[in-house]
Write a protein that holds these residues in place. Sequence first.
Motif, short mmCIF file in Angstrom:
data_model
loop_
_atom_site.label_atom_id
_atom_site.label_comp_id
_atom_site.label_asym_id
_atom_site.label_seq_id
_atom_site.Cartn_x
_atom_site.Cartn_y
_atom_site.Cartn_z
N ALA D 183 0.83 -1.21 0.00
CA ALA D 183 0.00 0.00 0.00
C ALA D 183 0.86 1.25 0.00
CB ALA D 183 -0.93 -0.01 1.21
N ASP D 184 1.99 1.21 0.72
CA ASP D 184 2.84 2.39 0.77
C ASP D 184 3.42 2.72 -0.60
OD1 ASP D 184 4.06 -0.06 1.03
OD2 ASP D 184 5.89 0.78 1.91
N LEU D 185 3.79 1.66 -1.35
CA LEU D 185 4.29 1.89 -2.71
C LEU D 185 3.19 2.48 -3.59
CD1 LEU D 185 6.46 -1.26 -3.60
CD2 LEU D 185 7.22 1.06 -3.11
N VAL D 186 1.99 1.96 -3.42
CA VAL D 186 0.86 2.45 -4.23
C VAL D 186 0.67 3.94 -3.98
CG1 VAL D 186 -1.64 2.31 -4.56
CG2 VAL D 186 -0.29 0.21 -4.35
N VAL D 187 0.66 4.33 -2.71
CA VAL D 187 0.41 5.73 -2.37
C VAL D 187 1.56 6.60 -2.87
CG1 VAL D 187 0.15 7.35 -0.46
CG2 VAL D 187 -1.06 5.15 -0.42
N GLU D 188 2.79 6.12 -2.65
CA GLU D 188 3.97 6.86 -3.12
C GLU D 188 3.91 7.05 -4.64
OE1 GLU D 188 6.69 7.83 -1.36
OE2 GLU D 188 8.07 8.33 -3.00
N GLY D 189 3.60 5.98 -5.33
CA GLY D 189 3.51 6.05 -6.80
C GLY D 189 2.41 7.00 -7.24
N ALA D 190 1.27 6.94 -6.53
CA ALA D 190 0.15 7.81 -6.89
C ALA D 190 0.58 9.27 -6.75
CB ALA D 190 -1.05 7.51 -5.99
N LYS D 191 1.30 9.56 -5.66
CA LYS D 191 1.73 10.95 -5.46
C LYS D 191 2.66 11.38 -6.60
CE LYS D 191 3.03 10.46 -1.08
NZ LYS D 191 3.53 10.74 0.28
N ALA D 192 3.57 10.46 -6.99
CA ALA D 192 4.50 10.79 -8.08
C ALA D 192 3.75 11.02 -9.38
CB ALA D 192 5.52 9.65 -8.24
N LEU D 193 2.77 10.17 -9.65
CA LEU D 193 2.00 10.31 -10.90
C LEU D 193 1.23 11.63 -10.91
CD1 LEU D 193 0.69 6.66 -11.33
CD2 LEU D 193 2.16 7.88 -12.94
N MET D 194 0.63 11.97 -9.75
CA MET D 194 -0.12 13.22 -9.67
C MET D 194 0.80 14.42 -9.90
SD MET D 194 -2.56 12.25 -6.49
CE MET D 194 -3.10 13.89 -6.09
N ARG D 195 1.98 14.30 -9.32
CA ARG D 195 2.95 15.38 -9.49
C ARG D 195 3.35 15.50 -10.97
NH1 ARG D 195 5.66 18.06 -5.65
NH2 ARG D 195 7.67 18.99 -6.23
N ALA D 196 3.58 14.36 -11.60
CA ALA D 196 3.97 14.36 -13.01
C ALA D 196 2.87 14.97 -13.87
CB ALA D 196 4.29 12.94 -13.47
N ALA D 197 1.63 14.66 -13.54
CA ALA D 197 0.52 15.14 -14.35
C ALA D 197 0.05 16.52 -13.92
CB ALA D 197 -0.66 14.15 -14.27
N GLY D 198 0.56 17.01 -12.78
CA GLY D 198 0.16 18.31 -12.28
C GLY D 198 -1.26 18.33 -11.75
N VAL D 199 -1.66 17.28 -11.06
CA VAL D 199 -3.02 17.20 -10.51
C VAL D 199 -2.92 17.29 -9.00
CG1 VAL D 199 -5.18 15.95 -10.70
CG2 VAL D 199 -3.34 15.43 -12.27
N VAL D 266 -7.14 11.78 -15.46
CA VAL D 266 -6.15 10.78 -15.84
C VAL D 266 -6.39 9.56 -14.97
CG1 VAL D 266 -3.72 10.16 -15.60
CG2 VAL D 266 -4.35 12.26 -16.75
N VAL D 267 -6.41 8.40 -15.60
CA VAL D 267 -6.65 7.18 -14.86
C VAL D 267 -5.39 6.32 -14.95
CG1 VAL D 267 -8.11 5.17 -14.58
CG2 VAL D 267 -9.06 7.26 -15.54
N SER D 268 -4.99 5.79 -13.82
CA SER D 268 -3.84 4.92 -13.84
C SER D 268 -4.11 3.73 -12.94
CB SER D 268 -2.62 5.71 -13.36
OG SER D 268 -1.47 5.12 -13.88
N ASN D 269 -3.45 2.64 -13.24
CA ASN D 269 -3.68 1.42 -12.49
C ASN D 269 -2.83 1.41 -11.22
OD1 ASN D 269 -2.70 -1.66 -12.15
ND2 ASN D 269 -4.81 -1.54 -12.86
N VAL D 270 -3.30 0.74 -10.14
CA VAL D 270 -2.52 0.69 -8.90
C VAL D 270 -1.18 0.00 -9.13
CG1 VAL D 270 -4.44 0.84 -7.28
CG2 VAL D 270 -3.76 -1.38 -8.19
N GLY D 271 -1.17 -1.00 -10.03
CA GLY D 271 0.08 -1.70 -10.33
C GLY D 271 1.10 -0.75 -10.93
N THR D 272 0.62 0.15 -11.79
CA THR D 272 1.51 1.12 -12.42
C THR D 272 2.13 2.03 -11.36
OG1 THR D 272 -0.14 1.11 -14.19
CG2 THR D 272 1.61 2.73 -14.35
N ALA D 273 1.27 2.47 -10.42
CA ALA D 273 1.77 3.36 -9.37
C ALA D 273 2.83 2.65 -8.54
CB ALA D 273 0.61 3.82 -8.48
#
Lengths: 205, 357, 205, 444
Positions: D183-199, D266-273
């Motif tokens: 779960a921690d990786l998922v959340v970390e990845g989500a934050k990175a993706l949001m930052r990349a997309a500027g959301v 933007v939709v992304s998969n939890v695995g991707t995050a």
Amino acid sequence: MNGLTGEFARGVVRENPLLRLMIGLCSALAVSVKLESSLFMSLAVIFVLTMSNIVISALRRVTPENIRIPIFIVVVSSFTTIVDLVLRAYFPAIYSRLGVWIPLIVVNCIILGRAEAYAYKNNIIRSAMDGLGMGLGYTLVLLIMGFVRELIGTGAITLLGATLIHMGSRFEAPILAISFPGAFLAFGLLMGLLNKLEQRQRRAK
Amino acid sequence: MLKVTSSPHIRAQENTRYLMRWVLIALAPSALYSVYLIGTNALSVILVSVLSCLGVEVIWHNLRDGKHVSRTWWELVFLLAIPLLGMVPALGAFVQWIECVAILVVLWFEREHRFDGSAAVTGLLLAMVLPPMIPWWVPFFGAILAIAIGKEIFGGLGYNVFNPALVARAALLISWPRYLTAGWFKPVVDASTSATPLVLFKNRLGAEVSAVYGPLLFSNTGGCIGEVSAFLLLLGGLVLAWKKVIHVEIPLAYLGTMAVFAALAHNDPIFHLLAGGAMLGAWFMATDYVTSPLTTKGRILFGVGCGFITMLLRLYGKAPEGVTYAILFMNMLTPLIDRSLRPRVYGHIAKPVRGGK
Amino acid sequence: MDLNRYFLIFLAAFLIQNILLIRFIALCSFFGISTSVETSVGMSLAVIFVMMVSSTLTWALWNFVLEPLGIGEFLYIPSFILVIAAFVQLEELFIKKTAPALYKAMGIYLPLITTNCAVLAAATEVAKPGFIKLSVAYHYTLPEAWVYTFGVALGYSAALLVFATLRERIDIAPVPPAMKGYPIAFITASLMSLALTGFAGLFGV
Amino acid sequence: MIAVKGFRGGVHPPTNKHLTEDKPIRKASEPARAIVLLSQHTGAPCEPLVKVGDYVKVGQKIGDSKAFVSASVHSPVSGKVASIEPWIHPALGKKVPAVIIDSDGQSTLHESVTPKGSAESLSQEEIRAIIRESGLVGLGGACFPTAVKVSPPKGKTIDTFLLNGAECEPYLTADHRIMLERADLVVEGAKALMRAAGVRKGIICIEDNKADAVKAVERALRGVSGLEIAVLPTHYPQGAEKQLIKAVLGREVPPPPGLPLDVGVVVSNVGTAAALATTLRTGLPLISRIVTVTGQSVVEPSNLEVKIGTLFSSVIQDCGGLKGEPGKLIMGGPMMGVAQYTMEAPVVKGTSGLLVMSPEEAREEEGTNCIRCGRCVEACPVNLMPLFIRAYTEAGKWDMVERYDAFDCIECGCCAYVCPAKIPLVQWIRLGKNELMSRRKGGK
């Protein structure tokens, strides 16, 4: 097939107006409820068709192209009026049975169609043969339909007051055959049957 | 060997036969009850109708597919020749049973044929809309009309435009009106009349008909085989709705419209819902998948149309009942409804462009 | 002003005596045009328009000219059909000039309408009631003639449209080869007609 | 908690997730030979960057493309490039070029593999570059390059980021286990993706049949702002992008070629995050993924972390092999997965699961004519009328196929699933779409 017999036979089979060209259907469906009315209607159509074909063919060189349709109509409606009046005077019973269909001969697609497609372009004798052939094609289908529908729908065939065939009292005639839906049904089945026969013939070749 | 097919790789359990089987199950109580009440006449009509439908289907399919062609022709001649036995005085009364046995024999010969069950449903529905006291050959011809003209000629299951059972009933009604508008089942309690409640109503003896809810619900009312008990039909309909076999919006819209119409015309709504073919029509005829619309909106419109026309014909028409023609009429409009009421596709802003060339 | 009478005239013309399915008039166009929904709509619009005007003309012609002069029985066929043909020709020219968009929509159907029996039938019925055996009226006033004609035209259009949608569906069905095309169309028309027979006698029409 | 709006249509097939949902992720055995396909994503295929005989290390980039819509591929093992030849692609069903590497068993890391930092410490541009370099694609199965997804064209603003943990496909539990265990990786990845997309606003969407995963993610979200959880009722195909957006936000993506970013999502998969977070922490590019290996015929159904390029046969061997003869091998779930004709295809970035059906399960029931029951119309989540598309495809009336919006079909399989006549509707619709496409290309 060529020559005059060809002109004649074409309308009966290959270009049968009702089954192949799909014209003149309205009256065919309506009057084929009885053999008798089929017969008289056919005679009326043959008369008007042949006569107007002859007249239109005869006048074809003096008919201006752009007002030909009104002229055709005048010719056709004259003959239709003749039939209308003759039938009314001498066969009032049949006239009342045929009713609307006699005056509507004037817009019968067969007649205007042949005038336009054939008589206006061909000589008198050919046009007459064409009219007879087409008329006979119409008659043939009408008689078959009239015979079958009257026989099944009433259990008997009567012509001018005389009973020709009677199926017996145990035959309970389905009125469907002489009803409105029955007309469409019989016609559809007849066409299907002919298609079937034709397919079989083609396969045999 | 690995099997390669297109996705999806799992399928729901329900299949066509399952759906047809449930319709038959839902109709069974009414059919059995009518046999119990009416006796062999009802049994004969039901058997002749169902078996003939199955027989016509087998013969048509075999000839269409070119399977066992010569055998099938013999079967056809055999089945069509049996009614001639009716001419023999001693056999006259039993012909229907001989014909039933003959069809069973033919079906036994064709036992490897894959029945989808739709012919049996059509046959049973046809029997339900016929009066019990009719010559046996009426359902026989009805079955031929239903399957051949009503369905197979259009390409078979799923391609017919009109409800086959109702096509047959309407055609029989035109053909032999004297059988189809008489021969009702005579109620046990009140043997003085053999008219149906709707006929009584039509003849303006209607003042007292409201008091007959009980008979309408539970038997003892004149009418077609399928009209003996509105209660059992309702029960069957609810079973179908519960099993999600039918779309419940059609019967609800149908019966609801009838009730509202009746109430507005100062008639007894409950009487109209229970009398005649309303229950059978709304739950079993109008819900026929093939001949009813595909969208919820379309089905509601269809049901409302059926209910409206039924009441129009009942109250202002010549004949006492209008269910048959109401449903046939709406069947005719079904492709138009399907065309006009297409669902808005996801993401499309306006209505989709209408189909057509 | 009896609204009830208008309603009955309309109902009879529109549904119960439907010109196509019960009276068998104008079947050629019924089967010919209904192969596509779009053409059916175009033809329907053209027919509604032409019918309304033709009926007005023939009604006036009959009531003000032919009947007072006592020549109606002899001349009604040619005069009515000529009036219709002339009107259609004029209209075609007129629309072409003034409303090109409208012309595009229904222009190609106009020539076909001259031989559309429904137009002549309705136009004659309003002049000579009883022509197509409608039991409601014995003499039409002009508003009644309009109501009647509108009913006929709408009945024609509705039947044509419904038939076209049915054929669209049947078109892609595995109909037996012998029944493909017109035969199955006839069977369909038969069942449509069957569904309409149930309406006979509604409100005593 | 987010109020969920739901979507119309869809089906509720038996999920059969019990086979693997309690099985922790374990590492699959190292492949002796890795087959890395050069086209594992939507977009332009990669060109090989290595030659036969080259020695490559784990994480070394071995294929890339200059095209914008593309994703690079990396070596999952260390060893020698044995050959570069076409190999069967499990999703396309045809052969595509592949780099085949014989592993030396050492798993020597490439020099470029170094930790990149946390989501907060990196800038938008840096994260985008890392994503591009790591060859990250949507791991839900669509394989759309993530770098493209988080770089919206100018003029389009994105207001919401959806992290897709719906996993609506029956049988599959890979995302479920990732959320539960990482779960921690998922959340970390989500934050990175949001930052990349500027959301600024993100929603993690999880179906309610994964209650333990919801709890785990909730725990990981403590103290994190801008991210919320939406618990969705189990409903297939909720994991499909368009349906998820409709269900959570009530917005509708315009018809193709419309994209989620047309409605600001933007939709992304939890695995991707989780994969992105792994890259940030360790520097390893996308060289492995979680695969659910399941089905009645698998001896020991499991959730495996598998190196990309491992053959299906060896993955299945890792799960104890098969019970008896297999009937069907499906890559992905049973609703949208692709049936394989060989076990010798490699795991690709989009391999979310391997489902082996017994011959009994794979048997197809003989159908009937369409009975127009309307179930397909009810089930279609994009409100199409599948029966008409099929009928007109069969009749060859292509204009009608198009008018019935065949191109809007997402091929989720709901229509064919519910069809009582057992008509392969999706196959028909695909056929119709293909024909329309080739007609368009043909200039007509």
